[in-house]
Enzyme design. Structure first.
Site, PDB file in Angstrom:
ATOM      1  N   GLU A   1     -15.853   1.370  -3.505  1.00 29.53           N
ATOM      2  CA  GLU A   1     -16.409   1.926  -4.670  1.00 29.53           C
ATOM      3  C   GLU A   1     -17.589   2.992  -4.577  1.00 29.53           C
ATOM      4  O   GLU A   1     -17.755   3.891  -5.361  1.00 29.53           O
ATOM      5  CB  GLU A   1     -17.083   0.691  -5.709  1.00 29.53           C
ATOM      6  CG  GLU A   1     -15.661  -0.288  -6.064  1.00 29.53           C
ATOM      7  CD  GLU A   1     -14.546   0.398  -6.444  1.00 29.53           C
ATOM      8  OE1 GLU A   1     -14.582   1.530  -7.137  1.00 29.53           O
ATOM      9  OE2 GLU A   1     -13.363  -0.193  -6.406  1.00 29.53           O
TER      10      GLU A   1
ATOM     11  N   HIS B   1      -3.504  -1.581 -12.812  1.00 34.32           N
ATOM     12  CA  HIS B   1      -3.005   0.045 -12.693  1.00 34.32           C
ATOM     13  C   HIS B   1      -1.916   0.285 -13.683  1.00 34.32           C
ATOM     14  O   HIS B   1      -1.734   1.528 -13.995  1.00 34.32           O
ATOM     15  CB  HIS B   1      -3.061   0.239 -11.280  1.00 34.32           C
ATOM     16  CG  HIS B   1      -4.163   0.068 -10.564  1.00 34.32           C
ATOM     17  ND1 HIS B   1      -4.520  -1.347 -10.116  1.00 34.32           N
ATOM     18  CD2 HIS B   1      -5.243   0.864  -9.905  1.00 34.32           C
ATOM     19  CE1 HIS B   1      -5.793  -1.193  -9.454  1.00 34.32           C
ATOM     20  NE2 HIS B   1      -6.097  -0.025  -9.423  1.00 34.32           N
TER      21      HIS B   1
END
Length: 596
Positions: free
Chosen positions: A366, A495
């Protein structure tokens, strides 16, 4: 009979005036200004919604999503008018294509469609964020059930968690998802695409059909390695659980693989590790606990890697505004993500960090997004992105590949006496492959399924059957019980319901090894590739940052060449990294019946 013809009627009957280069440039400049002005407010609203889920924040997020959709569709339709103008600069043409095809979920222009699509998207994300499975009959949150799936070894409990999550989270949103697909497809067709899948595939500096062929070309390069890993893992699960739970042939039972979606298998390394060759000498989760790491200290360690390469540290607001832990007093979306709220310096990550090796790697991933976002923040707004979305995902993963024993030693997590010798390399590579290699077919099939749905090849009466068929074809996994069309397993994956294109992750798994090998070559590394760490190498960092600073201003082959010297995505570096493991796996599987 004589009739008067008004000037307006006459004007409407005449051919439209040809668009000019100056008008195209002016349109692009105005669009970028409008997008930039809207972006910060939209990001702030989404941040609040995902970190404080209520009916009110859902409503506000849906309102802003509606406004953005209407704006982006309007700009996209206008951009399409300029694409055939002769004499456009490469920069303007690139921006026009981004405006036309850069929307993930375009709403049609029929009245109310944008609002409906936004509400549906917000609603099903909220269902996911507040979703619960069960363990021993008791409710358990999404982040907790993910952790339990990685540690529980009782097949009955694994089956309970798997079924409860998919039934409680996926199934309730099926009808809403069908409607979302219909609206998104209509919006994409209004913009001149065959369907939304074609629109997604048009973002890679090549025709959509060529991109589909590129993906299909990459898979055979790495499939033999996956096949050997699958064969070995199935055999070890059979030895552990017996034929009644995991047969020695056929697909692997999905809930036994240590992950809710069977997308990465590293959590069951203790089950699969070969006797005498599986001990890698340390466990990252245990090291973190022994050194009294907490969420903040883990993020600081991730930042330290990037600082060692010469990147500036995260701004103070990053530490003040990020979400590192799951709040006890409210519902949040725990799915890890990286944010750049003002397109300049308001960088944040959103996670519900647990002190374990998986989240240690995820933090590096991230942060890779955040450093990428900051590197290209001086580009024009439409170029503030990765060279393609696979690049964006691969950056942090490239850093994470450098989480080697040498790196853990240098940051004080691993004691010198516990650095594994070369005879532990089989275990090191197997543990890595159970995440990196195991993921490949999953990263491919998510969008294979969605492309089929968008194209109408998979209709809403066969969503589940098509999903199970693709899982079997590419992954060789099967659900613990048969699923009928009352189920909707795809919706249990964030997702899918959030309309995040997924082929980026397949590309990133391959690109990261290409980047990693190039970085190790630049660092002068001469040992086994999997032992390389370029931690504290400023020359590698400078070249890395130069590529990131390009953003999306050039076609992705130009960016790839700038760092690796190559213009084609290739699985060769990944195969080279795992070559010793491949040879070992073939020896182990010699007497087994592989495939499914």
């Amino acid at each position: 009979m004589h009739r008067k013809i008004s000037l307006l009627t006459l004007a409407a009957a005449l051919p439209a005036a040809a668009q000019t280069v100056a008008e195209a440039d002016a349109f692009v400049a105005a669009s970028e200004k409008e997008l930039l002005a809207f972006s910060t407010s939209r990001q702030q609203v989404d941040w609040i919604n995902e970190t404080y889920i209520t009916d009110d924040t859902n409503a506000i997020a849906a309102l802003f999503a509606t406004r953005e959709s209407e704006m982006r569709v309007r700009q996209a339709k206008e951009a399409a008018k300029f694409t055939k103008v002769a004499g456009l600069s490469d920069e303007t043409r690139r921006k026009l294509e981004t405006l036309r095809g850069g929307i993930t979920s375009p709403a049609p222009t029929t009245p109310g469609a944008a609002a409906e699509l936004a509400k549906l998207g917000t609603k099903i994300k909220a269902i996911y964020g507040a979703g619960r499975g069960t363990l021993d009959g008791k409710p358990i949150s999404g982040s907790d059930i993910e952790a339990e799936m990685g540690t529980v070894r009782d097949p009955a409990k694994l089956k309970e968690m798997w079924l409860s999550w998919h039934d409680n989270v996926g199934a309730p949103m099926r009808d809403d998802y069908v409607r979302m697909i219909d609206l998104t497809n209509k919006g994409a067709r209004e913009l001149g695409f065959k369907d939304a899948g074609s629109m997604w595939r048009a973002r890679y500096d090549m025709p959509p059909e060529d991109f589909a062929r590129l993906v299909d070309r990459l898979w055979p390069d790495v499939k033999p390695l996956y096949d050997e890993l699958h064969c070995f893992t199935r055999a070890r699960l059979n030895e552990t659980y017996g034929d009644a739970v995991q047969p020695a042939t056929g697909p692997i039972r999905a809930d036994l693989l240590g992950n809710m979606w069977a997308q990465e298998w590293g959590n069951i390394y203790d089950v699969v590790a070969p006797k005498g060759a599986g001990d890698i000498g340390y466990d990252t989760s245990a090291l973190l606990a022994a050194k009294k790491y907490d969420a903040l200290k883990m993020v600081k360690a991730g930042e330290g890697f990037f600082s060692s390469l010469g990147f500036a540290p995260m701004p103070e607001t990053f530490w003040q505004r990020s979400q590192f832990a799951k709040p006890a007093d409210r519902e949040v979306i725990c799915h890890p993500s990286a944010w750049d709220l003002d397109n300049v310096e308001d960088l944040r990550i959103k996670m519900c960090i647990k002190v374990n090796g998986d989240d240690f790697v995820t933090i590096h991933h991230e942060l890779g997004h955040n450093y990428c976002q900051r590197a290209y923040n001086k580009q024009d707004y439409l170029f503030r992105d990765g060279a393609n979305d696979g690049f964006h995902e691969a950056i942090g993963d490239t850093i994470a590949l450098s989480i080697t024993p040498d790196y853990l030693l240098r940051i004080g997590l691993l004691d010198p006496a516990r650095v594994p010798p070369a005879d532990k390399d089989t275990g090191l590579l197997l543990r890595q492959a159970m995440d990196k290699v195991a993921f490949l077919p999953f990263g491919l099939l998510i969008d294979k399924w969605r492309w089929g749905v968008f194209a109408g090849q998979i209709d809403d009466r066969s969503y589940q059957a098509a999903w199970d068929a693709l899982r079997l074809q590419y992954q060789g996994v099967a659900p613990p019980v048969d699923r009928d069309e009352s189920a909707f397993n795809p919706g249990a994956k964030f997702h899918v319901l959030a309309s995040v294109p997924y082929t980026r992750y397949f590309l990133a798994r391959i690109l990261q090894f290409q980047f990693y090998k190039a970085a190790c070559d630049q660092a002068g590394w001469t040992g086994p590739l999997h032992r390389c760490s370029f931690f504290d190498n400023k020359d590698v960092g400078a070249k890395f940052e130069a590529m990131l600073e390009m953003g999306a201003s050039k076609p992705w082959p130009d960016a790839l060449e700038a760092f690796t010297g190559e213009r084609d995505i290739s699985g060769k570096a990944m195969i080279a990294y795992f070559e010793p493991l491949m040879s070992w796996l073939k020896e182990q599987n010699a007497a087994r019946t592989c495939g499914w």
